[in-house]
Design a protein around this motif. Sequence first.
Motif, mmCIF file in Angstrom:
data_model
loop_
_atom_site.group_PDB
_atom_site.id
_atom_site.type_symbol
_atom_site.label_atom_id
_atom_site.label_comp_id
_atom_site.label_asym_id
_atom_site.label_seq_id
_atom_site.Cartn_x
_atom_site.Cartn_y
_atom_site.Cartn_z
ATOM 1 N N GLY A 164 1.621 6.641 2.905
ATOM 2 C CA GLY A 164 1.927 6.072 4.210
ATOM 3 C C GLY A 164 3.274 5.101 4.321
ATOM 4 O O GLY A 164 3.720 5.357 3.252
ATOM 5 N N LEU A 165 3.301 4.356 5.420
ATOM 6 C CA LEU A 165 4.468 3.492 5.519
ATOM 7 C C LEU A 165 4.806 2.486 4.129
ATOM 8 O O LEU A 165 5.798 2.306 3.686
ATOM 9 N N ALA A 166 3.470 1.858 3.649
ATOM 10 C CA ALA A 166 3.806 0.915 3.038
ATOM 11 C C ALA A 166 3.829 1.509 1.457
ATOM 12 O O ALA A 166 4.942 1.025 0.837
ATOM 13 N N GLN A 167 3.386 2.773 1.320
ATOM 14 C CA GLN A 167 3.828 3.370 -0.163
ATOM 15 C C GLN A 167 5.094 3.832 -0.232
ATOM 16 O O GLN A 167 5.751 3.627 -1.337
ATOM 17 N N VAL A 168 5.672 4.474 0.736
ATOM 18 C CA VAL A 168 7.002 4.830 0.545
ATOM 19 C C VAL A 168 8.140 3.862 0.741
ATOM 20 O O VAL A 168 9.119 4.031 0.362
ATOM 21 N N ASN A 169 7.765 2.583 0.877
ATOM 22 C CA ASN A 169 8.297 1.287 1.006
ATOM 23 C C ASN A 169 8.127 0.519 -0.067
ATOM 24 O O ASN A 169 8.419 -0.864 0.009
ATOM 25 N N ALA A 206 -1.166 -5.266 4.746
ATOM 26 C CA ALA A 206 -2.015 -5.097 5.930
ATOM 27 C C ALA A 206 -1.185 -5.146 7.110
ATOM 28 O O ALA A 206 -1.520 -4.348 7.946
ATOM 29 N N GLU A 207 -0.121 -6.025 7.104
ATOM 30 C CA GLU A 207 0.780 -5.927 8.445
ATOM 31 C C GLU A 207 1.433 -4.612 8.383
ATOM 32 O O GLU A 207 1.583 -4.109 9.506
ATOM 33 N N THR A 208 2.134 -3.835 7.379
ATOM 34 C CA THR A 208 2.650 -2.743 7.169
ATOM 35 C C THR A 208 1.419 -1.677 7.647
ATOM 36 O O THR A 208 2.002 -0.755 8.405
ATOM 37 N N ASP A 209 0.357 -1.508 7.135
ATOM 38 C CA ASP A 209 -0.508 -0.725 7.570
ATOM 39 C C ASP A 209 -0.819 -0.627 9.081
ATOM 40 O O ASP A 209 -0.783 0.283 9.524
ATOM 41 N N ALA A 210 -0.919 -2.023 9.544
ATOM 42 C CA ALA A 210 -1.417 -2.138 11.233
ATOM 43 C C ALA A 210 0.304 -1.668 12.027
ATOM 44 O O ALA A 210 -0.234 -0.822 12.924
ATOM 45 N N LYS A 211 1.181 -1.845 11.423
ATOM 46 C CA LYS A 211 2.446 -1.530 12.211
ATOM 47 C C LYS A 211 2.450 0.295 11.956
ATOM 48 O O LYS A 211 2.711 0.897 13.049
ATOM 49 N N MET A 212 2.140 0.984 11.047
ATOM 50 C CA MET A 212 2.110 2.214 10.997
ATOM 51 C C MET A 212 1.105 2.924 11.797
ATOM 52 O O MET A 212 1.416 3.709 12.606
ATOM 53 N N LEU A 213 -0.313 2.214 11.629
ATOM 54 C CA LEU A 213 -1.108 3.023 12.531
ATOM 55 C C LEU A 213 -0.899 2.702 14.139
ATOM 56 O O LEU A 213 -1.219 3.834 14.863
ATOM 57 N N GLY A 257 9.075 5.851 -3.134
ATOM 58 C CA GLY A 257 7.871 4.828 -3.515
ATOM 59 C C GLY A 257 7.569 5.008 -4.903
ATOM 60 O O GLY A 257 7.736 6.213 -5.631
ATOM 61 N N SER A 258 7.191 4.051 -5.570
ATOM 62 C CA SER A 258 6.961 4.180 -6.976
ATOM 63 C C SER A 258 5.566 4.118 -7.289
ATOM 64 O O SER A 258 4.944 4.119 -8.456
ATOM 65 N N GLY A 259 4.274 4.113 -6.343
ATOM 66 C CA GLY A 259 2.913 4.131 -6.534
ATOM 67 C C GLY A 259 2.529 2.768 -6.949
ATOM 68 O O GLY A 259 3.270 1.743 -6.672
ATOM 69 N N ASP A 260 1.243 2.661 -7.247
ATOM 70 C CA ASP A 260 0.742 1.121 -7.407
ATOM 71 C C ASP A 260 1.462 0.615 -8.799
ATOM 72 O O ASP A 260 1.373 1.177 -9.606
#
Length: 182
Positions: free
Chosen positions: A133-138, A149-156, A176-179
């Motif tokens: 998702g957006l968080a992972q690619v960033n 959580a803010e990034t997830d909400a923005k994406m959704l 993105g680099s993964g966890d």
Amino acid sequence: MIRLLDFLFSFFGLVFALPFLVILFIIGLFDTGSPIFMQQRVGRNKKPFTLIKFRTMKVDTASVASHLASTSSITKFGGFLRKTKLDELPQLWNVLLGDMSLVGPRPCLFNQEELIAEREQRGVLKARPGITGLAQVNEIDMSTPVLLAETDAKMLAKLTIADYFKYIFMTVAGKGSGDRVK
């Protein structure tokens, strides 16, 4: 529409990747003796589900979020799987079953209470968790729960079919680099 795309992509992905999955499984047997990793995660509406991945850490590693684990627990083959994101391939089964989507917020552990509270406050837990998702690619991971959580909400809030394909393509292309692991 997205659930239909998830189903089709995960079904055909599993069918076409099956020989490759078998090879990775066999190599994993030699690496850790237990190539499949299964863990309870927080799903849609806080419903638990069992996430399936290729094991990247030693078998006796504590069940904690990746950013709390030590790099010494990652095996050599596991490092390769993480770098190439091939450890995520078995999650196509979770997508096929409907526990996950290809695109959505990464599912967290039940002991990540701060992240769960932040996601609950923003309505993120109403969505199916995703592989990317957006968080992972960033490169935003679970070590920053409020930002995640803010990034997830923005994406959704703004997720379109074009975004769905964009995040999948960006992930496959290596964005993105993964966890993170300490």
